[in-house]
Design a protein around this motif. Sequence first.
Motif, PDB file in Angstrom:
ATOM      1  N   PRO A   1       0.828  -1.210   0.000  1.00  0.00           N
ATOM      2  CA  PRO A   1       0.000   0.000   0.000  1.00  0.00           C
ATOM      3  C   PRO A   1       0.868   1.268   0.000  1.00  0.00           C
ATOM      4  N   PHE A   2       0.433   2.255  -0.767  1.00  0.00           N
ATOM      5  CA  PHE A   2       1.119   3.538  -0.835  1.00  0.00           C
ATOM      6  C   PHE A   2       0.095   4.652  -0.685  1.00  0.00           C
ATOM      7  N   ASP A   3       0.459   5.694   0.037  1.00  0.00           N
ATOM      8  CA  ASP A   3      -0.353   6.904   0.126  1.00  0.00           C
ATOM      9  C   ASP A   3       0.266   7.924  -0.811  1.00  0.00           C
ATOM     10  N   LEU A   4      -0.335   8.060  -1.997  1.00  0.00           N
ATOM     11  CA  LEU A   4       0.202   8.952  -3.012  1.00  0.00           C
ATOM     12  C   LEU A   4      -0.665  10.188  -3.161  1.00  0.00           C
ATOM     13  N   THR A   5      -0.006  11.308  -3.431  1.00  0.00           N
ATOM     14  CA  THR A   5      -0.714  12.544  -3.762  1.00  0.00           C
ATOM     15  C   THR A   5      -0.133  13.079  -5.058  1.00  0.00           C
ATOM     16  N   LYS A   6      -0.903  13.889  -5.746  1.00  0.00           N
ATOM     17  CA  LYS A   6      -0.412  14.469  -6.992  1.00  0.00           C
ATOM     18  C   LYS A   6       0.813  15.337  -6.718  1.00  0.00           C
ATOM     19  N   ALA A   7       0.764  16.119  -5.656  1.00  0.00           N
ATOM     20  CA  ALA A   7       1.908  16.974  -5.305  1.00  0.00           C
ATOM     21  C   ALA A   7       3.132  16.130  -4.948  1.00  0.00           C
ATOM     22  N   GLY A   8       2.915  15.007  -4.277  1.00  0.00           N
ATOM     23  CA  GLY A   8       4.022  14.122  -3.914  1.00  0.00           C
ATOM     24  C   GLY A   8       4.687  13.505  -5.130  1.00  0.00           C
ATOM     25  N   VAL A   9       3.880  13.127  -6.126  1.00  0.00           N
ATOM     26  CA  VAL A   9       4.434  12.561  -7.354  1.00  0.00           C
ATOM     27  C   VAL A   9       5.205  13.634  -8.111  1.00  0.00           C
ATOM     28  N   LEU A  10       4.637  14.845  -8.195  1.00  0.00           N
ATOM     29  CA  LEU A  10       5.335  15.938  -8.870  1.00  0.00           C
ATOM     30  C   LEU A  10       6.675  16.227  -8.199  1.00  0.00           C
ATOM     31  N   GLU A  11       6.699  16.228  -6.881  1.00  0.00           N
ATOM     32  CA  GLU A  11       7.931  16.482  -6.129  1.00  0.00           C
ATOM     33  C   GLU A  11       8.955  15.365  -6.349  1.00  0.00           C
ATOM     34  N   SER A  12       8.487  14.124  -6.365  1.00  0.00           N
ATOM     35  CA  SER A  12       9.385  12.982  -6.568  1.00  0.00           C
ATOM     36  C   SER A  12      10.029  13.019  -7.947  1.00  0.00           C
ATOM     37  N   MET A  13       9.280  13.466  -8.946  1.00  0.00           N
ATOM     38  CA  MET A  13       9.783  13.446 -10.321  1.00  0.00           C
ATOM     39  C   MET A  13      10.557  14.710 -10.682  1.00  0.00           C
TER      40      MET A  13
ATOM     41  N   ILE B   1       8.507   6.543  -7.605  1.00  0.00           N
ATOM     42  CA  ILE B   1       7.555   6.836  -6.520  1.00  0.00           C
ATOM     43  C   ILE B   1       7.426   5.691  -5.521  1.00  0.00           C
ATOM     44  N   THR B   2       7.735   4.447  -5.937  1.00  0.00           N
ATOM     45  CA  THR B   2       7.617   3.326  -4.995  1.00  0.00           C
ATOM     46  C   THR B   2       8.964   2.861  -4.449  1.00  0.00           C
ATOM     47  N   ARG B   3      10.053   3.258  -5.105  1.00  0.00           N
ATOM     48  CA  ARG B   3      11.400   2.809  -4.739  1.00  0.00           C
ATOM     49  C   ARG B   3      11.530   1.286  -4.831  1.00  0.00           C
ATOM     50  N   GLN B   4      10.795   0.696  -5.785  1.00  0.00           N
ATOM     51  CA  GLN B   4      10.859  -0.736  -6.019  1.00  0.00           C
ATOM     52  C   GLN B   4      11.450  -0.999  -7.392  1.00  0.00           C
ATOM     53  N   ASP B   5      11.920  -2.216  -7.592  1.00  0.00           N
ATOM     54  CA  ASP B   5      12.440  -2.609  -8.892  1.00  0.00           C
ATOM     55  C   ASP B   5      11.293  -2.650  -9.899  1.00  0.00           C
ATOM     56  N   ARG B   6      11.567  -2.305 -11.143  1.00  0.00           N
ATOM     57  CA  ARG B   6      10.533  -2.259 -12.179  1.00  0.00           C
ATOM     58  C   ARG B   6       9.905  -3.619 -12.449  1.00  0.00           C
ATOM     59  N   ARG B   7      10.606  -4.683 -12.142  1.00  0.00           N
ATOM     60  CA  ARG B   7      10.067  -6.026 -12.379  1.00  0.00           C
ATOM     61  C   ARG B   7       9.027  -6.415 -11.329  1.00  0.00           C
ATOM     62  N   ASP B   8       8.932  -5.642 -10.233  1.00  0.00           N
ATOM     63  CA  ASP B   8       8.025  -6.001  -9.136  1.00  0.00           C
ATOM     64  C   ASP B   8       6.585  -5.548  -9.353  1.00  0.00           C
ATOM     65  N   PHE B   9       6.343  -4.665 -10.308  1.00  0.00           N
ATOM     66  CA  PHE B   9       4.987  -4.162 -10.523  1.00  0.00           C
ATOM     67  C   PHE B   9       4.705  -4.100 -12.014  1.00  0.00           C
TER      68      PHE B   9
ATOM     69  N   VAL C   1       0.493   0.999 -12.085  1.00  0.00           N
ATOM     70  CA  VAL C   1       0.938   2.391 -11.982  1.00  0.00           C
ATOM     71  C   VAL C   1       0.000   3.304 -12.764  1.00  0.00           C
ATOM     72  N   ILE C   2      -0.446   2.847 -13.936  1.00  0.00           N
ATOM     73  CA  ILE C   2      -1.382   3.653 -14.733  1.00  0.00           C
ATOM     74  C   ILE C   2      -2.671   3.896 -13.967  1.00  0.00           C
ATOM     75  N   ARG C   3      -3.210   2.863 -13.314  1.00  0.00           N
ATOM     76  CA  ARG C   3      -4.441   3.028 -12.533  1.00  0.00           C
ATOM     77  C   ARG C   3      -4.255   4.065 -11.437  1.00  0.00           C
ATOM     78  N   ALA C   4      -3.136   3.982 -10.712  1.00  0.00           N
ATOM     79  CA  ALA C   4      -2.893   4.918  -9.614  1.00  0.00           C
ATOM     80  C   ALA C   4      -2.712   6.342 -10.134  1.00  0.00           C
ATOM     81  N   LEU C   5      -1.921   6.508 -11.191  1.00  0.00           N
ATOM     82  CA  LEU C   5      -1.654   7.851 -11.703  1.00  0.00           C
ATOM     83  C   LEU C   5      -2.888   8.471 -12.347  1.00  0.00           C
ATOM     84  N   THR C   6      -3.711   7.654 -12.989  1.00  0.00           N
ATOM     85  CA  THR C   6      -4.946   8.162 -13.573  1.00  0.00           C
ATOM     86  C   THR C   6      -5.894   8.655 -12.479  1.00  0.00           C
ATOM     87  N   ARG C   7      -5.974   7.914 -11.380  1.00  0.00           N
ATOM     88  CA  ARG C   7      -6.827   8.331 -10.264  1.00  0.00           C
ATOM     89  C   ARG C   7      -6.328   9.621  -9.629  1.00  0.00           C
ATOM     90  N   LEU C   8      -5.020   9.876  -9.734  1.00  0.00           N
ATOM     91  CA  LEU C   8      -4.460  11.125  -9.203  1.00  0.00           C
ATOM     92  C   LEU C   8      -4.643  12.295 -10.165  1.00  0.00           C
TER      93      LEU C   8
END
Length: 97
Positions: free
Chosen positions: A9-21, A50-58, A63-70
């Motif tokens: 589980p991750f608590d993501l916000t649009k501002a948090g994603v913008l800051e991370s990127m 944004i998750t600090r996980q390896d790309r093979r893990d998800f 990611v598209i579902r989460a980012l679209t909802r944001l």
Amino acid sequence: MRCVIARFPFDLTKAGVLESMKGVRPEPVTGESVTIGRRQYPVKQVGQVITRQDRRDFSAGEVIRALTRLGFTCRTAPATAPSPLQRASAILGTDVA
């Protein structure tokens, strides 16, 4: 917003994603992409940041579902254009092996 990516589980916000990127250079897009600010990023690159996980893990779909909802704009993989040989074969009505 709470979302699950790769069973975590991750608590993501649009501002948090913008800051991370911020300051991250986009890699060349070869598949699904997301627009963050004025840049196009591959979905897997954003997911890794944004998750600090390896790309093979998800999956890209998670990611598209989460980012679209944001509220980010996500695009699917661009369709490949037929080669000149394939176009000529289609005009002549023959198959290219």
